[in-house]
Scaffold this motif. Sequence first.
Motif, mmCIF file in Angstrom:
data_model
loop_
_atom_site.group_PDB
_atom_site.id
_atom_site.type_symbol
_atom_site.label_atom_id
_atom_site.label_comp_id
_atom_site.label_asym_id
_atom_site.label_seq_id
_atom_site.Cartn_x
_atom_site.Cartn_y
_atom_site.Cartn_z
ATOM 1 N N GLN A 238 -69.407 -48.706 -34.154
ATOM 2 C CA GLN A 238 -68.293 -47.794 -34.415
ATOM 3 C C GLN A 238 -67.660 -47.313 -33.116
ATOM 4 O OE1 GLN A 238 -71.634 -47.089 -36.354
ATOM 5 N NE2 GLN A 238 -70.898 -45.342 -37.507
ATOM 6 N N THR A 239 -67.531 -48.205 -32.154
ATOM 7 C CA THR A 239 -67.029 -47.776 -30.847
ATOM 8 C C THR A 239 -65.613 -47.208 -30.935
ATOM 9 O OG1 THR A 239 -68.314 -49.628 -30.023
ATOM 10 C CG2 THR A 239 -66.946 -48.461 -28.431
ATOM 11 N N LEU B 258 -63.046 -57.396 -40.654
ATOM 12 C CA LEU B 258 -63.605 -58.013 -39.469
ATOM 13 C C LEU B 258 -65.114 -57.814 -39.429
ATOM 14 C CD1 LEU B 258 -62.947 -59.058 -36.540
ATOM 15 C CD2 LEU B 258 -63.049 -56.678 -35.877
ATOM 16 N N MET B 259 -65.803 -58.795 -38.939
ATOM 17 C CA MET B 259 -67.210 -58.622 -38.567
ATOM 18 C C MET B 259 -67.237 -58.745 -37.043
ATOM 19 S SD MET B 259 -69.434 -58.210 -41.077
ATOM 20 C CE MET B 259 -68.332 -56.955 -41.662
ATOM 21 N N HIS C 222 -55.529 -46.602 -36.613
ATOM 22 C CA HIS C 222 -56.393 -47.761 -36.851
ATOM 23 C C HIS C 222 -57.259 -48.153 -35.653
ATOM 24 C CE1 HIS C 222 -57.849 -50.838 -39.440
ATOM 25 N NE2 HIS C 222 -57.512 -51.806 -38.619
ATOM 26 N N SER C 223 -57.049 -47.545 -34.507
ATOM 27 C CA SER C 223 -57.999 -47.753 -33.393
ATOM 28 C C SER C 223 -59.408 -47.455 -33.892
ATOM 29 C CB SER C 223 -57.714 -46.783 -32.247
ATOM 30 O OG SER C 223 -56.391 -46.850 -31.817
ATOM 31 N N ILE C 224 -59.485 -46.621 -34.901
ATOM 32 C CA ILE C 224 -60.778 -46.168 -35.417
ATOM 33 C C ILE C 224 -61.622 -47.320 -35.941
ATOM 34 C CG2 ILE C 224 -60.261 -45.737 -37.880
ATOM 35 C CD1 ILE C 224 -61.517 -42.875 -37.288
ATOM 36 N N ALA C 225 -60.966 -48.407 -36.310
ATOM 37 C CA ALA C 225 -61.711 -49.494 -36.943
ATOM 38 C C ALA C 225 -62.322 -50.462 -35.941
ATOM 39 C CB ALA C 225 -60.808 -50.242 -37.913
ATOM 40 N N ALA C 226 -61.990 -50.317 -34.662
ATOM 41 C CA ALA C 226 -62.569 -51.221 -33.676
ATOM 42 C C ALA C 226 -64.084 -51.032 -33.670
ATOM 43 C CB ALA C 226 -61.989 -50.928 -32.294
ATOM 44 N N GLN C 227 -64.808 -52.123 -33.692
ATOM 45 C CA GLN C 227 -66.250 -52.018 -33.898
ATOM 46 C C GLN C 227 -67.040 -52.189 -32.612
ATOM 47 O OE1 GLN C 227 -66.706 -55.129 -36.821
ATOM 48 N NE2 GLN C 227 -65.865 -53.908 -38.475
#
Lengths: 249, 643
Positions: B163-164, B284-285, B74-79
């Motif tokens: 998409q950081t 999250l936004m 889920h680190s992948i979802a950090a924006q």
Amino acid sequence: MKITLHVWRQKDANSQGGMKPYEVDGVSKDMSFLEMLDMLNEQLIVQGKEPIAFDHDCREGICGTCSLMINGVAHGPDGSTTTCQLHMRSFKDGDAIHIEPWRSRAFPVVRDLVVDRSSFDRIIQAGGYISINAGNAQDANNLPIAKHSSDLSMDAAACIGCGACVASCPNGSAMLFVAAKIGHLAHVPQGQPERAKRARNMVAQMDAEGFGACSNHYECEAVCPKDIPVNFISEMNKDFMKASLCGDS
Amino acid sequence: MAFQLDSKIPEGPLKDKWTEHLFNMKLVNPANKRKFRIIVIGSGLAGGAAAASLGELGYNVDCFCFQDSSRRAHSIAAQGGINAAKNYPNDGDSVRRLFYDTIKGGDYRSREANVYRLAEVANSIIDQCVAQGVPFAREYGGLLDNRSFGGAQVSRTFYARGQTGQQLLIGAYQSLQRQVAKGSVDMHVRTEMLDLVKVDGHAKGIIVRDLVSGEIRRHAADAVLICSGGYGNVFYLSTNAMGSNVTAAMRAFKRGAGFANPCFTQIHPTCIPVSSEHQSKLTLMSESLRNDGRVWVPKKAGDDRAPRDIPEGERDYYLERRYPSFGNLVPRDVASRAAKERCDAGFGVGSTKLAVYLDFSDAINRLGEDVIRARYGNLFQMYEKITAENPYKTPMRIYPAVHYTMGGLWVDYNLQTTVPGLFALGEANFSDHGANRLGASALMQGLADGYFVAPYTVGNYLAEHGCMNADEKVTTDHAAFDEVEKEVRDRLDRLMAIQGERSVDSFHKELGLIMWDNCGMGRTKEGLQKALKEIPKLREEFWKNVRIPGDATSFNPELEKAARVADFLEFGEIMCHDALDREESCGGHFREEHQTAEGEAMRHDDEFAYAAVWEYMGEGKAPEMSKEILEFENVKLTTRSYK
């Protein structure tokens, strides 16, 4: 809304599967497609029946876990969308929806709608990286990269590895997935030293996994939730040709 | 029995501690590294980076994830981005300032030495990621671009569109797959750790379940690293992925690892509001939107006009009003509470009245729609897909949601838990964010731990305690494995045998509501005591009345969920104990009894400047708490002010 679902059920990779019908009532248009399946599963569990297995995790369109052929279209009818972002407002009361797993020889079914995509990991292992160990790096700004190149690299790097491209290709080709990784690394200077070797090895692994070849249907581009364009495939072909003719130099 | 907590902070001035420690730590010579095997649980930024780096060093690594690929953590979802003190914008940033902002942002409840090290290694992370090919945003001159995030007055956040996290994770994933190809890392996907095995007090292995075949397996190793992320899903609705869970950490806790500050939960201010009871998760936004978006509610309570029909003079830009110097970029805890305050007072908007506006019209007028699209296009698109509203034309509606957990397994300076040989990295540990994490610091911490801390400190442990003689190594034939495997099997059998009436999800939702109502954004003694009565009752019902279809010997997602929810049902109680015990407000922990006249959090440093470390005391017994007193020698404890 009341929806009729026809869902692919299959116990495991070695069993025969088939479509089974289900009625779902009380679907609201604000539900996501997967929340509609959650609701059906909740009913099945309470009735003592086996719920439908499907892959999902982040439910915000970025992890690439969710899949599903929805009425024959990977990730459903909305463009630029993963199944988890698809909402029931894209359907209407009384609709019949057919749900199948990704269709590809290289993605064997695990159960129902869940497939095994480990072939993608093995393609990355064949060369989808830059060989650098932690600690080797120079200062980040010592390497200016033209914004245009960096943006192109990012366009390709946006791939989430979901496999929709494979599932919708008549040849079961993984070329958009492979081209996206090759394109991501080919558009930045860090990717140059291994560029030829990467293209050759990744393509060889793709073939070994049983994926088909591209014959320019562009179905992959049409269903890609991240809008990765097919011109990355042309670029990959160029890299592959060059590597095949000139070796690794 | 209380923990003897030794934080092992090196002697010497703050800025020399890590350098000195690096020199003082013992090394394992290259030929000996391949005699050691290390288990890594999780393949996100912390786990993926650690597994790859340890593999690069020559260790044998077994890495486990429950997802179908290590690229999906889920680190992948950090924006929004990742912080570092590069000071490329020349706006006065430094390691010292990043350290200070992080300590202050955490409301003085984190450990100085760890935070300083984090700030110190942050720059290397950016270098490493660029070298891996991470396509960070760039200026036209080809150099890296930065933006601002909450809680800082400098621009130190590096980003790759919205998409950081995805790009950093793919960088770590590529490095990890390279090691898999080389044979130094064995990647075990769709495999979940269900227990920890200790021999003579040291972590020596784990018991896992193959989620496809249902097979229970044993893995022995010389050290175990838990990098399994946070426990936000105890609330059911959160921005976490559906599978995110507390199981690995909870199992470690039950085997003697202390759990620190479990009540420190981050409620993120800008999420898409809950729309219906069927909702399965919150989205999250990114906080980066507050660079250009302005938060407001109508000045008149219950004003039902469409947002565009409400004239400028009748809008309350309450963050700019209350916090003129930081404005819309106050830290997350402050922004969340301010939104709740407005909604509770009747000024909320939208059909549920539990939302505020995040408005981009000023920025669009100033910069043009194209610029805003280039900065946030994917976020706007995501918003539109979920709500069917176009944020270029009408303001977003947002509301706070559970996002991150600052609490976690207690670790010393070496990231080792109270169990020797058991380490915790990333969100799974407690050390760096105190009571509130600043935006763009989670990616920084996960990668710092994985690339630049654990590879050295785990080596130090192995040099001191590792067994190099193959004949003397603990193997999976050891009696300790028999015992723990039997417990794991018994527990799964018990779950499968219940065959009650209710689904796993129905219990999870009920637990989530108890937690949100009583241990969420505002906490009171009364509410927490109520939750401490309700949770055991719910847990009792779960163990009598949950229904898990299928069997334990094949692919069974309901069984996976049940085992995780069973752990949440125990863990929720520990959180409430911690929240009840901490009679102060700090960061994300807001005890309504402890607030200033203006409604700001009121800390009690004389009594609570410590990390609360909870210890498992056995089935049916309340956990006990030990304290690690936090000493602040380099910053002055002040009341956080963003005014």
